[in-house]
Design a protein around this motif. Structure first.
Motif, PDB file in Angstrom:
ATOM      1  N   ASN A   1       5.380  -5.028  82.218  1.00  0.00           N
ATOM      2  CA  ASN A   1       5.323  -4.273  80.958  1.00  0.00           C
ATOM      3  C   ASN A   1       5.809  -5.102  79.774  1.00  0.00           C
ATOM      4  O   ASN A   1       5.344  -4.921  78.652  1.00  0.00           O
ATOM      5  N   ALA A   2       6.767  -5.981  80.031  1.00  0.00           N
ATOM      6  CA  ALA A   2       7.291  -6.803  78.933  1.00  0.00           C
ATOM      7  C   ALA A   2       6.262  -7.817  78.449  1.00  0.00           C
ATOM      8  O   ALA A   2       6.324  -8.285  77.307  1.00  0.00           O
ATOM      9  N   ILE A   3       5.295  -8.157  79.290  1.00  0.00           N
ATOM     10  CA  ILE A   3       4.274  -9.144  78.934  1.00  0.00           C
ATOM     11  C   ILE A   3       3.106  -8.495  78.187  1.00  0.00           C
ATOM     12  O   ILE A   3       2.642  -9.015  77.171  1.00  0.00           O
ATOM     13  N   PHE A   4       2.658  -7.365  78.690  1.00  0.00           N
ATOM     14  CA  PHE A   4       1.473  -6.728  78.101  1.00  0.00           C
ATOM     15  C   PHE A   4       1.714  -5.328  77.540  1.00  0.00           C
ATOM     16  O   PHE A   4       0.786  -4.713  77.012  1.00  0.00           O
ATOM     17  N   GLY A   5       2.940  -4.807  77.647  1.00  0.00           N
ATOM     18  CA  GLY A   5       3.179  -3.443  77.199  1.00  0.00           C
ATOM     19  C   GLY A   5       2.819  -2.449  78.287  1.00  0.00           C
ATOM     20  O   GLY A   5       2.259  -2.800  79.327  1.00  0.00           O
ATOM     21  N   GLU A   6       3.128  -1.206  78.065  1.00  0.00           N
ATOM     22  CA  GLU A   6       2.911  -0.185  79.086  1.00  0.00           C
ATOM     23  C   GLU A   6       1.443   0.177  79.246  1.00  0.00           C
ATOM     24  O   GLU A   6       0.992   0.533  80.333  1.00  0.00           O
ATOM     25  N   LYS A   7       0.652   0.114  78.178  1.00  0.00           N
ATOM     26  CA  LYS A   7      -0.761   0.492  78.249  1.00  0.00           C
ATOM     27  C   LYS A   7      -1.637  -0.561  77.556  1.00  0.00           C
ATOM     28  O   LYS A   7      -2.183  -0.322  76.482  1.00  0.00           O
ATOM     29  N   PRO A   8      -1.759  -1.729  78.177  1.00  0.00           N
ATOM     30  CA  PRO A   8      -2.580  -2.780  77.561  1.00  0.00           C
ATOM     31  C   PRO A   8      -4.061  -2.379  77.565  1.00  0.00           C
ATOM     32  O   PRO A   8      -4.531  -1.713  78.488  1.00  0.00           O
TER      33      PRO A   8
ATOM     34  N   GLU B   1      -5.967 -16.741  76.858  1.00  0.00           N
ATOM     35  CA  GLU B   1      -6.879 -15.924  76.043  1.00  0.00           C
ATOM     36  C   GLU B   1      -6.511 -14.444  76.113  1.00  0.00           C
ATOM     37  O   GLU B   1      -6.561 -13.731  75.097  1.00  0.00           O
ATOM     38  N   ALA B   2      -6.139 -13.971  77.307  1.00  0.00           N
ATOM     39  CA  ALA B   2      -5.762 -12.561  77.460  1.00  0.00           C
ATOM     40  C   ALA B   2      -4.485 -12.251  76.698  1.00  0.00           C
ATOM     41  O   ALA B   2      -4.354 -11.174  76.095  1.00  0.00           O
ATOM     42  N   LEU B   3      -3.538 -13.176  76.701  1.00  0.00           N
ATOM     43  CA  LEU B   3      -2.285 -12.966  75.967  1.00  0.00           C
ATOM     44  C   LEU B   3      -2.541 -12.919  74.465  1.00  0.00           C
ATOM     45  O   LEU B   3      -1.915 -12.137  73.747  1.00  0.00           O
ATOM     46  N   GLU B   4      -3.456 -13.750  73.990  1.00  0.00           N
ATOM     47  CA  GLU B   4      -3.772 -13.752  72.560  1.00  0.00           C
ATOM     48  C   GLU B   4      -4.374 -12.420  72.117  1.00  0.00           C
ATOM     49  O   GLU B   4      -4.132 -11.949  71.004  1.00  0.00           O
ATOM     50  N   LYS B   5      -5.140 -11.787  73.011  1.00  0.00           N
ATOM     51  CA  LYS B   5      -5.802 -10.522  72.666  1.00  0.00           C
ATOM     52  C   LYS B   5      -4.945  -9.298  72.962  1.00  0.00           C
ATOM     53  O   LYS B   5      -4.939  -8.325  72.204  1.00  0.00           O
ATOM     54  N   HIS B   6      -4.253  -9.308  74.102  1.00  0.00           N
ATOM     55  CA  HIS B   6      -3.604  -8.086  74.575  1.00  0.00           C
ATOM     56  C   HIS B   6      -2.102  -8.215  74.806  1.00  0.00           C
ATOM     57  O   HIS B   6      -1.445  -7.212  75.088  1.00  0.00           O
TER      58      HIS B   6
END
Length: 445
Positions: free
Chosen positions: A265-272, A231-236
């Motif tokens: 960072n590759a999973i959620f970016g630098e500022k999720p 769910e977190a990956l789908e949103k962020h």
């Protein structure tokens, strides 16, 4: 020729026993007259080594028939099995339910075994399991059985993790909410094995005393965490769950540690944009737990490619999931490219490069398979189905290669550089530059 007569001989043909569902033995019309022959079959241990899989199960069928007949003559021989053969698969897996079915005929002996601290722990465990089955089969025995389980769990003089873990399991199976305080106390004493039942919040959820967890455990990855992470990956997230699985396998293979902030960072970016600081901590914990699960799979020699990604043809449902996993795996190797270059430039590691590269290519190619699939349709092109069938074994092979590389590379890093030695040159010695002059008249001025 079988030494058994009908209807006992019919039990040799029934085949595998279901763990919970029993065959309908009433059709054979067993009576007390058949008990002596049933007892002989029930203790015919050579049948457990028989090549015929149907015959293998026949002693268990005999146990069950004796239980249905409520045979008093069978009590002592079966109780004896708890002591003498408690490590045997058939005994540990099927005898407790049989003894539980026999009810009041055996409960006194079972409690005696369960309470006796001089008995080995396996015998006590099987006695407790038999009593749990008894309470399941005989509703009138449940209340007293639960009360005795709680009493044993509260007994500080007979207090060890193996017994307590077995007792907690029995209380969970019987949905004994009244045992929760005794269970909590056992957890507080750190005398319940987390690997078997989880922590106290897992128990509370099993007993429907809690709806959700208050924190993410740091010692396992479970379905709840998988749902949370998905769910977190789908949103962020910048990856799907399957991509993260492939990515973490690639990160695990790194020959040297990678700082988590770099690969996270590759999973959620630098500022999720998580909903809260606590959510961010929980999600990071689930990722580390998933990483640990992948590492455990490698160490145990299990499949590292999720079964949902085992594709047989580009048109099946698993192929898109394999593409995602492969894409994540490729992302990890792109991140680690400099590490791998350092490793394979070292003379002691060059012999590993070819096999590592071959496996890596075969796992990465599915992220963008269009060209490969086109080639597969041409005459003499690659056999795509055969390549797909090899992917799980290639992933296991790469895990094995990666483990070896990490061990060897660590040995390289742990080996100190050989000291540089310089021969001392006397002032009257010939100059090493080859001029023919003395050192003091040349380079030694």
């Amino acid at each position: 020729m079988s030494p058994y007569t009908s209807p006992v001989s019919e039990l040799l043909t029934l085949g595998e026993c279901d763990w919970q569902e029993w065959s309908d033995y009433s059709r054979f019309e067993f009576t007390e007259a058949h008990i002596p022959e049933l007892l002989t079959l029930s203790q015919d241990w050579k049948l457990f080594e028989h090549d015929d899989s149907e015959i293998f199960w026949s002693p268990i069928h005999a146990w069950r028939v004796l239980a249905v007949l409520k045979s008093e003559a069978a009590v002592e021989p079966m109780i004896d099995l708890l002591h003498k053969h408690n490590e045997q698969f058939a005994v540990s897996g099927f005898l407790p339910a049989v003894l539980g079915r026999m009810g009041a005929l055996v409960t006194e002996q079972l409690w005696s075994i369960a309470r006796n601290t001089e008995n080995d722990e396996d015998s006590r465990d099987l006695a407790l399991e038999s009593l749990r089955w008894n309470a399941s089969y005989h509703a009138d025995a449940k209340e007293q059985t639960v009360a005795e389980f709680i009493k044993l769990l509260d007994d500080r003089e007979d207090d060890d993790s193996f017994l307590n873990t077995a007792l907690v399991g029995c209380l969970i199976d019987l949905q004994a909410k009244e045992g929760i305080e005794a269970i909590r106390a056992a957890y507080d004493r750190d005398l319940v094995e987390l690997e078997v039942h989880g922590d106290i919040e897992d128990i509370e959820m099993e007993l429907e005393l809690r709806e959700t967890r208050s924190f993410i455990p740091d010692w396992r990855f479970d379905d709840y965490q998988k749902k949370l992470l998905t769910e977190a990956l789908e949103k962020h997230g910048k990856m799907t769950y399957r991509e993260v699985e492939g990515y973490l396998f690639g990160i695990w293979g790194s020959p040297q540690p990678v700082p988590p902030n770099r690969w996270l960072n590759a999973i959620f970016g630098e500022k999720p944009e998580f909903e809260s600081e606590q959510q961010e901590k929980d999600i990071h914990r689930t990722i580390f737990n998933l990483f640990d699960l992948i590492e455990q799979s490698v160490e145990m020699g299990n499949d590292v490619l999720p079964k949902e990604c085992h594709s047989e043809t580009p048109t099946d449902d698993a192929f898109p999931l394999l593409q995602e996993w492969s894409n994540g795996f490729g992302e990890a190797n792109s991140l680690l490219v400099n590490f791998w270059e350092d490793v394979f430039q070292h003379p002691t590691m060059k012999d590993q490069e070819e096999s590592w590269t071959a496996c890596t290519i075969l796992l990465s190619v599915w992220s963008q398979p269009e060209h490969l699939l086109k080639k597969g349709k041409e005459e003499g092109g690659p056999n795509i189905e055969k390549m797909l069938s090899a992917v799980p074994s290639v992933a296991r092979e790469l895990a094995s290669i990666g483990s070896g590389i990490k061990t060897r590379w660590q040995a390289v890093l742990d080996t100190p550089n050989e000291p540089i030695t310089v021969d001392k040159i006397g002032r009257n010695d010939p100059c090493p530059c080859g001029s023919g002059k003395k050192y003091k008249k040349c380079c030694g001025k």
